[in-house]
Write an enzyme that holds these catalytic residues in place. Structure first.
Site, PDB file in Angstrom:
ATOM      1  N   ARG A  41       0.810  -1.250   0.063  1.00 36.41           N
ATOM      2  CA  ARG A  41      -0.016   0.006  -0.013  1.00 36.41           C
ATOM      3  C   ARG A  41       0.897   1.455  -0.068  1.00 36.41           C
ATOM      4  NH1 ARG A  41      -2.036   2.289   4.299  1.00 36.41           N
ATOM      5  NH2 ARG A  41      -2.167   0.579   5.546  1.00 36.41           N
ATOM      6  N   TYR A  71     -14.716  16.888 -14.974  1.00 36.91           N
ATOM      7  CA  TYR A  71     -15.347  15.513 -15.069  1.00 36.91           C
ATOM      8  C   TYR A  71     -16.509  15.507 -14.031  1.00 36.91           C
ATOM      9  CZ  TYR A  71     -15.376  10.486 -14.955  1.00 36.91           C
ATOM     10  OH  TYR A  71     -15.718   9.150 -15.123  1.00 36.91           O
ATOM     11  N   ASP A  94      -6.351  18.374 -14.357  1.00 42.26           N
ATOM     12  CA  ASP A  94      -6.541  17.038 -14.899  1.00 42.26           C
ATOM     13  C   ASP A  94      -6.186  17.189 -16.245  1.00 42.26           C
ATOM     14  OD1 ASP A  94      -7.768  15.064 -15.809  1.00 42.26           O
ATOM     15  OD2 ASP A  94      -9.517  15.023 -14.670  1.00 42.26           O
ATOM     16  N   LYS A 109      -7.652   6.059 -19.610  1.00 46.07           N
ATOM     17  CA  LYS A 109      -8.061   6.625 -20.806  1.00 46.07           C
ATOM     18  C   LYS A 109      -6.816   6.460 -21.741  1.00 46.07           C
ATOM     19  CE  LYS A 109     -11.742   7.631 -18.378  1.00 46.07           C
ATOM     20  NZ  LYS A 109     -12.078   8.687 -17.962  1.00 46.07           N
TER      21      LYS A 109
END
Ligand SMILES: *Cc1c(COP(=O)(O)O)cnc(C)c1O
Length: 421
Positions: free
Chosen positions: A64, A117, A189, A214
């Site tokens: 993690r 978004y 972004d 993407k």
């Protein structure tokens, strides 16, 4: 993982995409980065364990926090973006939320693009507000809107460019200058452009966010995200918050995305060449009312695109005749192009916000947000241009051919056709 710019600073972007973030010392001479599918790492001794935890000794502890495969992907993306370092996250939204959680506190204000978004907007609107963080949404394609919304308490300017679904741009250098003047961070972004075409840090951004889902992964088969920072202080902050909140990435996911990233330049070159040709084709099509693509000289920000992008990208939006009905007809008649949300894969995807993603928003509010009934969004992929053009052409030509039957109209027709009538 921090970037090792020494290794890659001289290389061009397409080479960097292929080579950045490999291992300095391979185990067996392997060429591909191995998948270190382990949750935890053994310490040679108690003293080594203590030294690793205190940061005095390099070495892995727990996946993690850090994992070699994940680190390789982080180094690749950070190098491509020209950042100090990057933190990989489980999803694009985990990247967005890590940035919000790292840098915003009670009483802070955010100025955000109104077309960011959807989920990035909803977090600001209905979640962060619960923690006392307020946001002003502005059309960031006009810098004066950003400037007017700035207050002394504004801690972050959050924008996208190109924007969804209008494919308008935000002037990155201009937005950075405004943010700096008010002592706010500029977070960008960069999902729609990818680092191959645009590197916001070069224009003064402090933080870059990606949905790796993407263009960077590029094969519509993995979800992932990344935060890249300009400097060490912000890197340490995001690294801490993402690890604490558990927003980090799994090694298998990182390996798949790294595999996609290696062909980023090839895919984007091909797709944007298709996009330019399709944009010109659409501009001349009788069933198309307007086309928004930064590569067209008709795009109001064509000059800005030339300044801040290395190519015009793979995203087009356009309007069709007959509004809502025309959009639905087009969606239902494409055969090769896939009717789906998302973007940036090798396959072309088409969507109609007014009847799909944004259908639940009342029509007048939709229009106010620039989501016109006739607007169609196309993510251009790597297929043969002729096949894409032919598919769009045959589907566009169906517009106006017949009426869309709403459930009420269909019921009337069915009733009329009942035997005996
Ligand atoms: C898809 C997307 C996101 C969210 O990413 P996920 O990987 O779906 O969590 C954020 N920003 C933009 C611009 C996107 O297109």
């Amino acid at each position: 993982m921090k970037t090792d710019l020494k290794k890659t600073v001289q290389l061009r972007k397409s080479t960097t995409a292929i080579h950045a973030g490999g291992f300095e010392h391979s185990l067996y001479g392997e060429v591909s980065v191995p998948i270190f599918q382990t949750s935890t790492f053994a310490f040679p001794s108690a003293a080594d364990g203590a030294a690793r935890f205190s940061g005095k000794q390099p070495g892995y502890i727990y996946s993690r926090l850090d994992n070699p495969t994940v680190n390789a992907l982080e180094e690749s993306v950070a190098t491509l973006e020209g950042g100090f370092g990057a933190v990989a996250t489980a999803t694009g939204m985990a990247a967005v939320s890590s940035v919000y959680l790292s840098f915003l506190s009670r009483g802070d204000l955010v100025v955000a693009g109104s077309c960011i978004y959807g989920s990035s907007r909803v977090i600001l609107e209905s979640e962060l507000i619960r923690y006392g963080v307020e946001t002003t949404f502005v059309d960031s394609s006009d810098l004066s809107n950003i400037e007017k919304a700035m207050r002394p308490e504004t801690k972050m300017v959050f924008v996208e460019t190109p924007m969804n679904p209008s494919i308008k741009l935000t002037d990155l250098a201009g937005a950075a200058a405004i943010a700096k003047k008010y002592g706010a961070l500029l977070a960008v972004d960069n999902t729609f452009a990818s680092p191959y075409l645009q590197r916001p840090i070069e224009f003064g951004a402090d933080i870059v966010i990606h949905s790796l889902t993407k263009f960077i992964n590029g094969h519509a088969d993995v979800i992932g995200g990344m935060v890249v920072t300009r400097d060490e202080e912000r890197y340490d902050r995001v690294k801490k918050v993402a690890s604490l909140f558990g927003n980090t990435m799994d090694p298998h996911q990182a390996w798949l995305i790294l595999r996609g990233l290696r062909t980023l330049a090839l895919r984007v070159d091909r797709a944007q060449e298709n996009a330019m040709k399709l944009a010109r084709f659409l501009e001349s099509h009788p069933k198309v009312t307007w086309v928004s693509y930064p590569g067209l000289s008709s795009h109001p920000q064509h000059e800005l695109a030339k300044r801040q992008m290395d190519g015009f990208g793979c995203m087009i939006s356009f309007g069709v005749e007959n509004g809502l009905e025309g959009g639905i007809t087009l969606m239902n008649n494409v055969r090769l192009i896939t009717l789906a949300v998302s973007l940036g894969g090798v396959e072309s995807l088409i969507e109609h916000p007014a009847s799909m993603t944004h259908a639940s928003i009342p029509a007048d509010e939709r229009r106010e947000a620039g989501i016109f009934d006739e607007l169609v969004r196309l993510s251009v992929g790597c297929e043969d241009f002729e096949d894409l053009r032919n598919d769009l052409d045959q589907a566009l030509n169906r517009i106006g051919e017949y009426e869309i039957r709403t459930p009420a109209l269909q019921a009337e027709i069915d009733a009329f056709q009942e035997p005996g009538c």
